[in-house]
Design an enzyme around this catalytic site. Structure first.
Site, PDB file in Angstrom:
ATOM      1  N   ARG A  57       0.830  -1.212   0.000  1.00  0.00           N
ATOM      2  CA  ARG A  57       0.000   0.000   0.000  1.00  0.00           C
ATOM      3  C   ARG A  57       0.863   1.260   0.000  1.00  0.00           C
ATOM      4  O   ARG A  57       0.537   2.254  -0.660  1.00  0.00           O
ATOM      5  CB  ARG A  57      -0.931  -0.011   1.219  1.00  0.00           C
ATOM      6  CG  ARG A  57      -1.975   1.097   1.210  1.00  0.00           C
ATOM      7  CD  ARG A  57      -3.114   0.776   2.151  1.00  0.00           C
ATOM      8  NE  ARG A  57      -4.169   1.770   2.048  1.00  0.00           N
ATOM      9  CZ  ARG A  57      -4.376   2.731   2.956  1.00  0.00           C
ATOM     10  NH1 ARG A  57      -3.611   2.795   4.018  1.00  0.00           N
ATOM     11  NH2 ARG A  57      -5.356   3.589   2.802  1.00  0.00           N
ATOM     12  N   HIS A  61       0.585   4.298  -2.733  1.00  0.00           N
ATOM     13  CA  HIS A  61       0.352   5.689  -2.339  1.00  0.00           C
ATOM     14  C   HIS A  61       1.529   6.577  -2.694  1.00  0.00           C
ATOM     15  O   HIS A  61       1.359   7.788  -2.858  1.00  0.00           O
ATOM     16  CB  HIS A  61       0.034   5.759  -0.841  1.00  0.00           C
ATOM     17  CG  HIS A  61      -1.365   5.351  -0.519  1.00  0.00           C
ATOM     18  ND1 HIS A  61      -2.238   6.147   0.197  1.00  0.00           N
ATOM     19  CD2 HIS A  61      -2.063   4.227  -0.825  1.00  0.00           C
ATOM     20  CE1 HIS A  61      -3.408   5.530   0.319  1.00  0.00           C
ATOM     21  NE2 HIS A  61      -3.315   4.362  -0.280  1.00  0.00           N
ATOM     22  N   ASN A  89      -4.262   9.207   3.824  1.00  0.00           N
ATOM     23  CA  ASN A  89      -3.112   8.589   4.484  1.00  0.00           C
ATOM     24  C   ASN A  89      -3.179   8.629   6.008  1.00  0.00           C
ATOM     25  O   ASN A  89      -2.700   7.716   6.683  1.00  0.00           O
ATOM     26  CB  ASN A  89      -1.813   9.276   4.035  1.00  0.00           C
ATOM     27  CG  ASN A  89      -1.529   9.084   2.564  1.00  0.00           C
ATOM     28  OD1 ASN A  89      -1.992   8.128   1.952  1.00  0.00           O
ATOM     29  ND2 ASN A  89      -0.757   9.994   1.980  1.00  0.00           N
ATOM     30  N   HIS A 188      -6.094  -5.756  -2.882  1.00  0.00           N
ATOM     31  CA  HIS A 188      -6.919  -5.766  -1.672  1.00  0.00           C
ATOM     32  C   HIS A 188      -7.160  -7.175  -1.143  1.00  0.00           C
ATOM     33  O   HIS A 188      -7.692  -7.341  -0.045  1.00  0.00           O
ATOM     34  CB  HIS A 188      -8.262  -5.076  -1.932  1.00  0.00           C
ATOM     35  CG  HIS A 188      -8.156  -3.591  -1.987  1.00  0.00           C
ATOM     36  ND1 HIS A 188      -9.181  -2.772  -2.406  1.00  0.00           N
ATOM     37  CD2 HIS A 188      -7.132  -2.761  -1.668  1.00  0.00           C
ATOM     38  CE1 HIS A 188      -8.795  -1.507  -2.339  1.00  0.00           C
ATOM     39  NE2 HIS A 188      -7.558  -1.477  -1.901  1.00  0.00           N
TER      40      HIS A 188
END
Length: 322
Positions: A57, A61, A89, A188
């Site tokens: 992740r 990001h 975040n 996910h």
């Protein structure tokens, strides 16, 4: 105004000349780099399988804001506002201590050579591999940004409450296709979500999209016990409740049942506009090899989004060099 924002997204997302990234970038300057990252990731995932999703992740990001340049790792200072407290975040991104450990080992072996952005790209690949996912070769040679963008982190990153059109637009703005999006969201399968991210879903249209079978009702009841209608924002639940620590295609089967935990995920299958995305969800549910192959290709594609302004190799991933 909207045209200006969209244009800026496109310009940021353009990758540098691919020749600036190469598979053997550290072969002479730090040949042990990838082995060091792998060893540290093995320890991290052994300690807690969730760490695989955590690092993956972070890489996502990072790449969605200014390109894959390590900007997501920067702490706030008196002269720089980082991205860690942006809406997508804050109270959500973790794993910075794992990055610190890896960076310390790399600096001991090859001081000032391996960028934090490359560290994240390698670690994300190893994270996936360690929990049963596919392998891919990681092109290397990224530089660490000397800036961060709090505002871009707020505007560029997909959010759980976004509709399908918005999600597709955000991926296209990064040069990533609809196929890339559906494959990449498959990450996910090893993630967890905070209650605040799925409360609206389970107290909203979950019952509409899911089958009325007893299993769906039991799952929804379990989710509501974890995430009450108010309070408990930081309670977490696996996004894939079937095989939460295994990187597989179970996530897509969950979407076919209408039981996606996050609204943004379920939109890919249940949205009336999701002709292409629904077809891809079905494809990856039926063919795990197709999912693995596309995920690998899309991860390389996303990882090749670099910061046009270049940068440095940070000695500490949390701060720019003095």
């Amino acid at each position: 105004m909207m045209f200006t924002i969209f244009s800026s997204l496109i310009s940021v997302s353009q990758a540098q000349d691919p020749s600036q990234l190469s598979l053997d970038y550290y072969s002479k300057t730090c040949p042990a780099a990838q082995d060091i990252v792998k060893a540290e990731m093995e320890c991290a995932v052994r300690d807690d399988p969730r760490n695989a999703a955590t690092i993956l992740r972070l890489h996502f990001h990072d790449c969605f804001v200014q390109g894959c340049d390590g900007s997501v790792l920067l702490d706030d200072t008196y002269s720089l506002q980082g991205e860690k407290e942006a809406s997508q975040n804050a109270n959500s991104l973790i794993g910075f201590d794992i990055v610190d450990k890896i960076k310390n080992q790399l600096e001991s072996e090859c001081p000032g050579v391996v960028s934090c952005a490359d560290l994240l790209a390698i670690a994300a690949r190893d994270a996936v591999l360690l929990v049963g996912g596919p392998y891919w070769d990681v092109p290397l040679g990224r530089k660490d940004s000397t800036t961060a963008s709090f505002s871009a982190a707020d505007t560029d990153l997909p959010a759980v409450n976004h509709g399908l059109v918005t999600l597709i637009t955000k991926f296209l703005a990064k040069g990533l296709s609809v196929t890339d999006m559906v494959a990449l969201v498959g990450a996910h399968t090893i993630g967890k979500a905070r209650c605040v991210s799925f409360r609206d879903r389970i107290y909203g249209d979950f019952g509409t999209t899911s089958h009325s079978a007893l299993t769906s009702e039991l799952y929804l009841s379990s989710l509501k016990s974890t995430c009450p209608a108010s309070g408990g924002d930081d309670e977490v639940s696996p996004i894939d409740n079937v095989t939460p620590t295994l990187f597989d295609n179970s996530f897509y089967h969950i979407l076919l049942r209408g039981e996606g935990l996050l609204n943004s995920d379920q939109e890919m299958y249940s949205s009336l506009l999701g002709f292409e995305t629904a077809s891809l969800v079905q494809k990856y549910a039926l063919d795990p090899i197709a999912f693995f192959n596309q995920f690998s290709d899309s991860m390389v594609k996303m990882g090749n989004i670099t910061n046009l302004e270049g940068g440095e190799v940070r000695k500490n991933c949390r701060f720019v060099n003095s």
